[in-house]
Design a protein around this motif. Structure first.
Motif, PDB file in Angstrom:
ATOM      1  N   VAL A 189       0.825  -1.209   0.000  1.00  0.00           N
ATOM      2  CA  VAL A 189       0.000   0.000   0.000  1.00  0.00           C
ATOM      3  C   VAL A 189       0.861   1.263   0.000  1.00  0.00           C
ATOM      4  CG1 VAL A 189      -1.654   1.323   1.366  1.00  0.00           C
ATOM      5  CG2 VAL A 189      -1.964  -1.149   1.076  1.00  0.00           C
ATOM      6  N   SER A 190       1.969   1.233   0.726  1.00  0.00           N
ATOM      7  CA  SER A 190       2.827   2.417   0.826  1.00  0.00           C
ATOM      8  C   SER A 190       3.704   2.615  -0.402  1.00  0.00           C
ATOM      9  CB  SER A 190       3.729   2.302   2.057  1.00  0.00           C
ATOM     10  OG  SER A 190       4.692   1.276   1.886  1.00  0.00           O
ATOM     11  N   ALA A 191       3.799   1.595  -1.251  1.00  0.00           N
ATOM     12  CA  ALA A 191       4.598   1.636  -2.488  1.00  0.00           C
ATOM     13  C   ALA A 191       6.092   1.660  -2.219  1.00  0.00           C
ATOM     14  CB  ALA A 191       4.212   2.839  -3.357  1.00  0.00           C
ATOM     15  N   GLU A 192       6.514   1.372  -0.991  1.00  0.00           N
ATOM     16  CA  GLU A 192       7.940   1.415  -0.680  1.00  0.00           C
ATOM     17  C   GLU A 192       8.714   0.284  -1.364  1.00  0.00           C
ATOM     18  OE1 GLU A 192       8.183   1.543   3.535  1.00  0.00           O
ATOM     19  OE2 GLU A 192       7.373   3.566   3.689  1.00  0.00           O
ATOM     20  N   PRO A 193       8.390  -0.988  -1.105  1.00  0.00           N
ATOM     21  CA  PRO A 193       9.152  -2.053  -1.776  1.00  0.00           C
ATOM     22  C   PRO A 193       8.524  -2.483  -3.097  1.00  0.00           C
ATOM     23  CG  PRO A 193       7.790  -3.020  -0.096  1.00  0.00           C
ATOM     24  CD  PRO A 193       7.499  -1.539  -0.084  1.00  0.00           C
ATOM     25  N   THR A 194       7.385  -1.912  -3.453  1.00  0.00           N
ATOM     26  CA  THR A 194       6.666  -2.359  -4.653  1.00  0.00           C
ATOM     27  C   THR A 194       6.709  -1.265  -5.720  1.00  0.00           C
ATOM     28  OG1 THR A 194       4.627  -1.652  -3.553  1.00  0.00           O
ATOM     29  CG2 THR A 194       5.138  -4.010  -3.506  1.00  0.00           C
ATOM     30  N   ARG A 195       7.907  -0.856  -6.036  1.00  0.00           N
ATOM     31  CA  ARG A 195       8.073   0.203  -7.033  1.00  0.00           C
ATOM     32  C   ARG A 195       7.592  -0.227  -8.408  1.00  0.00           C
ATOM     33  NH1 ARG A 195      12.862  -2.329  -6.128  1.00  0.00           N
ATOM     34  NH2 ARG A 195      14.146  -2.929  -7.929  1.00  0.00           N
ATOM     35  N   HIS A 196       7.479  -1.548  -8.625  1.00  0.00           N
ATOM     36  CA  HIS A 196       7.062  -2.045  -9.935  1.00  0.00           C
ATOM     37  C   HIS A 196       5.544  -2.096 -10.093  1.00  0.00           C
ATOM     38  CE1 HIS A 196      11.189  -2.905 -10.702  1.00  0.00           C
ATOM     39  NE2 HIS A 196      11.256  -3.919  -9.858  1.00  0.00           N
ATOM     40  N   LEU A 197       4.814  -1.592  -9.105  1.00  0.00           N
ATOM     41  CA  LEU A 197       3.350  -1.620  -9.211  1.00  0.00           C
ATOM     42  C   LEU A 197       2.761  -0.349  -8.596  1.00  0.00           C
ATOM     43  CD1 LEU A 197       1.112  -3.423 -10.344  1.00  0.00           C
ATOM     44  CD2 LEU A 197       0.815  -4.368  -8.050  1.00  0.00           C
ATOM     45  N   THR A 198       2.666  -0.298  -7.293  1.00  0.00           N
ATOM     46  CA  THR A 198       2.091   0.888  -6.657  1.00  0.00           C
ATOM     47  C   THR A 198       3.041   2.082  -6.699  1.00  0.00           C
ATOM     48  OG1 THR A 198       2.827  -0.026  -4.531  1.00  0.00           O
ATOM     49  CG2 THR A 198       0.521  -0.365  -5.131  1.00  0.00           C
ATOM     50  N   GLY A 199       4.313   1.840  -6.921  1.00  0.00           N
ATOM     51  CA  GLY A 199       5.290   2.918  -6.914  1.00  0.00           C
ATOM     52  C   GLY A 199       5.668   3.452  -8.282  1.00  0.00           C
ATOM     53  N   LEU A 200       4.788   3.325  -9.259  1.00  0.00           N
ATOM     54  CA  LEU A 200       5.118   3.739 -10.625  1.00  0.00           C
ATOM     55  C   LEU A 200       4.949   5.231 -10.872  1.00  0.00           C
ATOM     56  CD1 LEU A 200       3.535   0.785 -12.648  1.00  0.00           C
ATOM     57  CD2 LEU A 200       5.972   1.228 -12.277  1.00  0.00           C
ATOM     58  N   GLY A 201       4.376   5.957  -9.909  1.00  0.00           N
ATOM     59  CA  GLY A 201       4.190   7.391 -10.085  1.00  0.00           C
ATOM     60  C   GLY A 201       2.803   7.782 -10.542  1.00  0.00           C
ATOM     61  N   TRP A 202       1.781   7.154  -9.964  1.00  0.00           N
ATOM     62  CA  TRP A 202       0.395   7.421 -10.334  1.00  0.00           C
ATOM     63  C   TRP A 202      -0.039   8.812  -9.898  1.00  0.00           C
ATOM     64  CZ3 TRP A 202      -1.184   3.726 -13.475  1.00  0.00           C
ATOM     65  CH2 TRP A 202      -0.597   2.458 -13.356  1.00  0.00           C
ATOM     66  N   ALA A 203      -1.022   9.384 -10.589  1.00  0.00           N
ATOM     67  CA  ALA A 203      -1.580  10.679 -10.203  1.00  0.00           C
ATOM     68  C   ALA A 203      -2.180  10.603  -8.804  1.00  0.00           C
ATOM     69  CB  ALA A 203      -2.635  11.128 -11.213  1.00  0.00           C
ATOM     70  N   SER A 204      -2.816   9.484  -8.510  1.00  0.00           N
ATOM     71  CA  SER A 204      -3.313   9.213  -7.158  1.00  0.00           C
ATOM     72  C   SER A 204      -3.333   7.712  -6.948  1.00  0.00           C
ATOM     73  CB  SER A 204      -4.713   9.792  -6.946  1.00  0.00           C
ATOM     74  OG  SER A 204      -5.668   9.102  -7.735  1.00  0.00           O
ATOM     75  N   LEU A 205      -3.237   7.305  -5.696  1.00  0.00           N
ATOM     76  CA  LEU A 205      -3.217   5.884  -5.340  1.00  0.00           C
ATOM     77  C   LEU A 205      -4.099   5.670  -4.119  1.00  0.00           C
ATOM     78  CD1 LEU A 205      -1.923   3.051  -5.840  1.00  0.00           C
ATOM     79  CD2 LEU A 205      -0.169   3.707  -4.172  1.00  0.00           C
ATOM     80  N   GLY A 206      -5.145   4.868  -4.287  1.00  0.00           N
ATOM     81  CA  GLY A 206      -6.035   4.530  -3.191  1.00  0.00           C
ATOM     82  C   GLY A 206      -6.035   3.039  -2.945  1.00  0.00           C
ATOM     83  N   VAL A 207      -6.690   2.632  -1.851  1.00  0.00           N
ATOM     84  CA  VAL A 207      -6.753   1.227  -1.471  1.00  0.00           C
ATOM     85  C   VAL A 207      -8.189   0.735  -1.590  1.00  0.00           C
ATOM     86  CG1 VAL A 207      -6.355  -0.461   0.368  1.00  0.00           C
ATOM     87  CG2 VAL A 207      -4.837   1.525   0.137  1.00  0.00           C
ATOM     88  N   LEU A 208      -8.362  -0.397  -2.246  1.00  0.00           N
ATOM     89  CA  LEU A 208      -9.656  -1.064  -2.343  1.00  0.00           C
ATOM     90  C   LEU A 208      -9.517  -2.423  -1.664  1.00  0.00           C
ATOM     91  CD1 LEU A 208     -12.509  -0.629  -3.698  1.00  0.00           C
ATOM     92  CD2 LEU A 208     -11.695  -2.175  -5.486  1.00  0.00           C
ATOM     93  N   GLU A 209      -9.966  -2.519  -0.423  1.00  0.00           N
ATOM     94  CA  GLU A 209      -9.894  -3.776   0.327  1.00  0.00           C
ATOM     95  C   GLU A 209     -11.215  -4.517   0.166  1.00  0.00           C
ATOM     96  OE1 GLU A 209      -9.463  -6.943   1.758  1.00  0.00           O
ATOM     97  OE2 GLU A 209      -7.599  -5.779   1.920  1.00  0.00           O
ATOM     98  N   LEU A 210     -11.181  -5.623  -0.569  1.00  0.00           N
ATOM     99  CA  LEU A 210     -12.403  -6.309  -0.955  1.00  0.00           C
ATOM    100  C   LEU A 210     -13.167  -6.880   0.225  1.00  0.00           C
ATOM    101  CD1 LEU A 210     -11.280  -8.193  -4.189  1.00  0.00           C
ATOM    102  CD2 LEU A 210     -11.974  -5.803  -3.887  1.00  0.00           C
ATOM    103  N   THR A 211     -12.483  -7.273   1.289  1.00  0.00           N
ATOM    104  CA  THR A 211     -13.181  -7.859   2.428  1.00  0.00           C
ATOM    105  C   THR A 211     -14.085  -6.848   3.124  1.00  0.00           C
ATOM    106  OG1 THR A 211     -11.344  -7.383   3.932  1.00  0.00           O
ATOM    107  CG2 THR A 211     -11.313  -9.513   2.817  1.00  0.00           C
TER     108      THR A 211
END
Length: 241
Positions: free
Chosen positions: A76-98
């Motif tokens: 969620v924080s995009a710290e270790p996941t630069r290849h997905l959440t850390g790509l530089g999106w205009a905005s990033l939110g969380v959708l927790e399905l549960t």
């Protein structure tokens, strides 16, 4: 299966044909790890990444014994996941399905409709499949022709007919079946782990019953309007059923 609607929006139960004609899929093992995959992502989005609004879905992690609060936070924080959440999106939110069944479709469906891309992380694909159905997201997806689905590992495998018992880690999974949006299965993380060799993939594919791909971290599969394309700067293999 839970059906979710908002006023004026008609949602029908999904089929592979529905998905193939609408939702654009970028199915990866490790995310957007190289320039080739990134270029394809931009093409699917139709505009630069920094102009796109993303929702990330960590749900699959809760179903896998190797994941937990720390790994979810990292995603969620995009710290270790630069290849997905850390790509530089205009905005990033969380959708927790549960959480979705308890808050009502009138709240969460507009969030999904407003997003350009859904970033769906790995974990256990059967757990993710369960909550996609329970939440109503599976029913909604065919109504999102302008949305891109970027899956990592289980986030990609959930779109296939089966993942094989080899990859089922959720104890409550009734079997290894998933959504069946595409007509092939995926063996991710090729050669990343000792138990994910090509020989392991061949044994897995022999029992899967559908065409299948083994892909490494530098490979992605796109599905647009039913057309399948492999994009890779690494190693991949296709197994015929």
């Amino acid at each position: 299966m839970t059906s979710s609607t908002v006023p004026g929006l008609q949602v029908q139960p999904p089929s592979a044909r529905d998905f193939g004609d609408t939702l654009r899929l970028l199915l990866t093992s490790g995310g957007v790890t190289n320039s080739s995959i990134r270029s394809v992502l931009v093409r699917l989005l139709g505009k630069p990444i920094d102009e796109c609004h993303a929702l990330c879905v960590p749900t699959a992690q809760w179903g896998h014994p190797m994941c937990g609060p720390a790994s979810v936070r990292g995603f969620v924080s995009a710290e270790p996941t630069r290849h997905l959440t850390g790509l530089g999106w205009a905005s990033l939110g969380v959708l927790e399905l549960t959480a979705l069944p308890s808050i009502g479709a009138e709240r969460w469906v507009p969030w999904v409709l407003a997003a350009d891309v859904l970033l769906v992380d790995g974990g256990d694909a059967t757990y993710l499949c369960h909550w996609m159905r329970e939440s109503g997201l599976a029913d909604l997806l065919p109504s999102l022709p302008d949305t891109v689905w970027v899956g990592v590992s289980a986030g990609s495998m959930v779109m296939t007919p089966r993942i094989g018992t080899y990859f089922v880690e959720w104890p409550s999974a009734p079997d290894d079946r998933t959504l069946g949006v595409v007509d092939f299965s995926i063996f991710p993380h090729l050669d990343l782990f000792p138990q994910n060799t090509l020989a392991d993939a061949k044994r897995w594919a022999a029992d899967i019953g559908v065409p299948a791909y083994a892909i490494d971290e530098q490979t992605a599969i796109t599905v647009v309007d039913g057309s399948v394309e492999v994009v890779s700067e690494g190693q991949w293999t296709k197994f015929e059923s």
